[in-house]
Structure formats: structure tokens, C-alpha cells
Design a protein around this motif. Structure first.
Motif, PDB file in Angstrom:
ATOM      1  N   GLY A  31     -22.022  15.734 -74.001  1.00 20.98           N
ATOM      2  CA  GLY A  31     -23.057  16.775 -73.998  1.00 20.98           C
ATOM      3  C   GLY A  31     -24.033  16.697 -75.160  1.00 20.98           C
ATOM      4  N   LYS A  32     -24.075  15.581 -75.876  1.00 22.62           N
ATOM      5  CA  LYS A  32     -24.937  15.481 -77.055  1.00 22.62           C
ATOM      6  C   LYS A  32     -26.327  14.933 -76.755  1.00 22.62           C
ATOM      7  CE  LYS A  32     -21.306  15.445 -80.331  1.00 22.62           C
ATOM      8  NZ  LYS A  32     -21.100  15.403 -81.714  1.00 22.62           N
ATOM      9  N   CYS A  33     -26.581  14.458 -75.564  1.00 22.54           N
ATOM     10  CA  CYS A  33     -27.878  13.855 -75.249  1.00 22.54           C
ATOM     11  C   CYS A  33     -28.864  14.885 -74.680  1.00 22.54           C
ATOM     12  CB  CYS A  33     -27.695  12.684 -74.291  1.00 22.54           C
ATOM     13  SG  CYS A  33     -26.990  13.118 -72.687  1.00 22.54           S
ATOM     14  N   LYS A  34     -28.820  16.092 -75.234  1.00 22.27           N
ATOM     15  CA  LYS A  34     -29.689  17.161 -74.738  1.00 22.27           C
ATOM     16  C   LYS A  34     -31.149  16.882 -75.101  1.00 22.27           C
ATOM     17  CE  LYS A  34     -27.562  20.589 -76.792  1.00 22.27           C
ATOM     18  NZ  LYS A  34     -27.102  21.940 -77.165  1.00 22.27           N
TER      19      LYS A  34
ATOM     20  N   ARG B 115     -35.228  18.654 -73.967  1.00 24.73           N
ATOM     21  CA  ARG B 115     -35.837  19.798 -73.287  1.00 24.73           C
ATOM     22  C   ARG B 115     -37.076  19.347 -72.544  1.00 24.73           C
ATOM     23  NH1 ARG B 115     -39.329  23.775 -73.337  1.00 24.73           N
ATOM     24  NH2 ARG B 115     -40.405  23.335 -75.261  1.00 24.73           N
TER      25      ARG B 115
ATOM     26  N   GLU C 263     -24.160  19.048 -66.176  1.00 24.40           N
ATOM     27  CA  GLU C 263     -25.056  19.896 -66.976  1.00 24.40           C
ATOM     28  C   GLU C 263     -24.592  21.343 -66.932  1.00 24.40           C
ATOM     29  OE1 GLU C 263     -29.290  17.487 -66.762  1.00 24.40           O
ATOM     30  OE2 GLU C 263     -28.748  18.785 -65.091  1.00 24.40           O
TER      31      GLU C 263
ATOM     32  N   LEU D  59     -23.802  22.657 -70.611  1.00 22.31           N
ATOM     33  CA  LEU D  59     -24.926  23.428 -71.152  1.00 22.31           C
ATOM     34  C   LEU D  59     -24.761  24.898 -70.788  1.00 22.31           C
ATOM     35  CD1 LEU D  59     -27.868  21.017 -70.200  1.00 22.31           C
ATOM     36  CD2 LEU D  59     -26.723  21.213 -72.412  1.00 22.31           C
TER      37      LEU D  59
ATOM     38  N   GLU E  66     -29.524  27.644 -72.036  1.00 23.03           N
ATOM     39  CA  GLU E  66     -30.103  26.305 -72.237  1.00 23.03           C
ATOM     40  C   GLU E  66     -30.697  25.783 -70.932  1.00 23.03           C
ATOM     41  OE1 GLU E  66     -27.590  24.181 -75.796  1.00 23.03           O
ATOM     42  OE2 GLU E  66     -26.543  24.479 -73.887  1.00 23.03           O
TER      43      GLU E  66
ATOM     44  N   TRP F 227     -33.387  22.724 -70.866  1.00 18.90           N
ATOM     45  CA  TRP F 227     -32.552  21.694 -71.447  1.00 18.90           C
ATOM     46  C   TRP F 227     -31.807  20.953 -70.354  1.00 18.90           C
ATOM     47  CZ3 TRP F 227     -32.902  20.255 -76.416  1.00 18.90           C
ATOM     48  CH2 TRP F 227     -33.522  21.136 -77.293  1.00 18.90           C
TER      49      TRP F 227
ATOM     50  N   LEU G  28     -29.288  17.089 -69.720  1.00 21.88           N
ATOM     51  CA  LEU G  28     -28.583  15.973 -70.351  1.00 21.88           C
ATOM     52  C   LEU G  28     -29.288  14.685 -69.950  1.00 21.88           C
ATOM     53  CD1 LEU G  28     -24.843  16.983 -69.822  1.00 21.88           C
ATOM     54  CD2 LEU G  28     -26.255  17.247 -71.875  1.00 21.88           C
TER      55      LEU G  28
END
Length: 175
Positions: free
Chosen positions: A47-50, A52, A65, A69, A73, A78, A80
Motif C-alpha cells: 500500500g505504499k505506492c499511493k 493522487r 485499493e 486505502l 483517501e 488516491w 495504488l
């Protein structure tokens, strides 16, 4: 069919790249040189590749997602990057990444240089041959010139005297 993917970086700079339909935003970011954190390698588990999206996407959030998220978000655009596929031109904001991620991907000019020590070294040795005054054993003579704590096989040691004399006491030790 190719689409234009635009990235608004944390510095305010922009990066753009053309990618084929169906590529992920994470793949597009890599091609554009935009640093998007993704510790799981695009598997959808961290989940770190967010990122926007600047315009509302017609595509519904993926199950991953929804899981990684928050509802807020998702409402704020936002997504992924590893889960979102390119289906048209997209502009997105890339957030500032964690300090740990920055340390992984950048080398600062003010950092001291690190020199790696090789795992294997070749040491060229010239031993003094035995004399009537110096009757030190060949093995002891060799070990005095080598770094402490080294070991050798008995097979090698069996032929040591002959090898030293054949090479006139000039040998290469591989440690």
C-alpha cells in the motif's frame, strides 16, 4: 494505443511519459524516472505506492485499493500505482516519500565514500628460504606472512615444501 502520463513531483517539477494501454501507473512512473515507493514490487500488498489522480477516474477502485486505502483517501482521488491500469491520459501527484525510501534511492554528494572489502584476496608473498641459521618450518614461515586466523586444507599442506622450493619461495596465497 499509447497514452500520456504526467507526474507532478513533490518538488513541483513535472515528468511525462507515453505508455501503452494496460500498463500500471507504477510501471509508467519507473519509465518516467518518478520515484514512487513500492516495497512489495507491485504485488499490491504494501500500500505504499499511493498517488493522487488530479481528475476523477471513471474506473472503480480495485479490491486491493479498497483494502489498503481509507474511504477518505479513495474519495480524494488516491489510488495504488501498482494496481491502477492506464486506460487514457492521466495526471497525478506523487507524494513525498518516506525518509527510508529516499535513503535507498539516492546517494548524497556529502556522504563519505564507502569502499567494499573483497571477499577473496590474492597475496603475493616472497618468503625467505631456510638457512642453517633459520630453520623455521615451511608452514610457520608461510603463516608468519599471512593474516592471522587463516586455515588451510591438509592436502595443500602436504605438498607445501615442494611447491615453495619449485617457486623459489615466491608464491601467491588466495585468502
Amino acid at each position: 494505443m499509447e497514452f500520456k502520463i504526467s507526474f507532478i513531483l513533490p518538488t513541483g517539477q513535472r515528468a511525462e511519459v507515453m505508455v501503452e494501454e494496460g500498463a500500471t501507473l507504477l510501471e509508467a512512473a519507473a519509465r518516467a524516472g518518478a520515484a514512487v515507493e513500492g516495497n512489495c514490487g507491485g504485488k499490491g500488498t504494501c500500500g505504499k505506492c499511493k498517488v493522487r489522480l488530479t481528475e476523477k477516474s471513471a474506473a472503480a477502485p480495485t479490491e486491493t485499493e479498497k483494502k489498503l486505502l481509507s474511504a477518505e483517501e479513495l474519495t480524494d482521488g488516491w489510488v495504488l500505482a501498482c494496481q491502477r491500469k492506464v486506460t487514457g491520459d492521466i495526471t497525478m501527484e506523487v507524494p513525498g516519500q518516506s525518509d527510508a525510501f529516499q535513503r535507498k534511492i539516492s546517494l548524497s554528494e556529502d556522504e563519505e565514500e564507502i569502499e567494499a572489502e573483497p571477499a577473496i584476496r590474492a597475496l603475493e608473498l616472497v618468503l625467505s628460504p631456510p638457512t642453517v641459521q633459520d630453520q623455521t618450518a615451511d608452514l610457520e614461515r608461510l603463516l608468519q606472512e599471512l593474516p592471522t586466523g587463516l586455515q588451510s586444507s591438509h592436502r595443500l599442506l602436504r605438498g607445501l615444501p615442494q611447491k615453495l622450493r619449485r617457486e623459489k619461495f615466491s608464491v601467491t596465497a588466495v585468502c
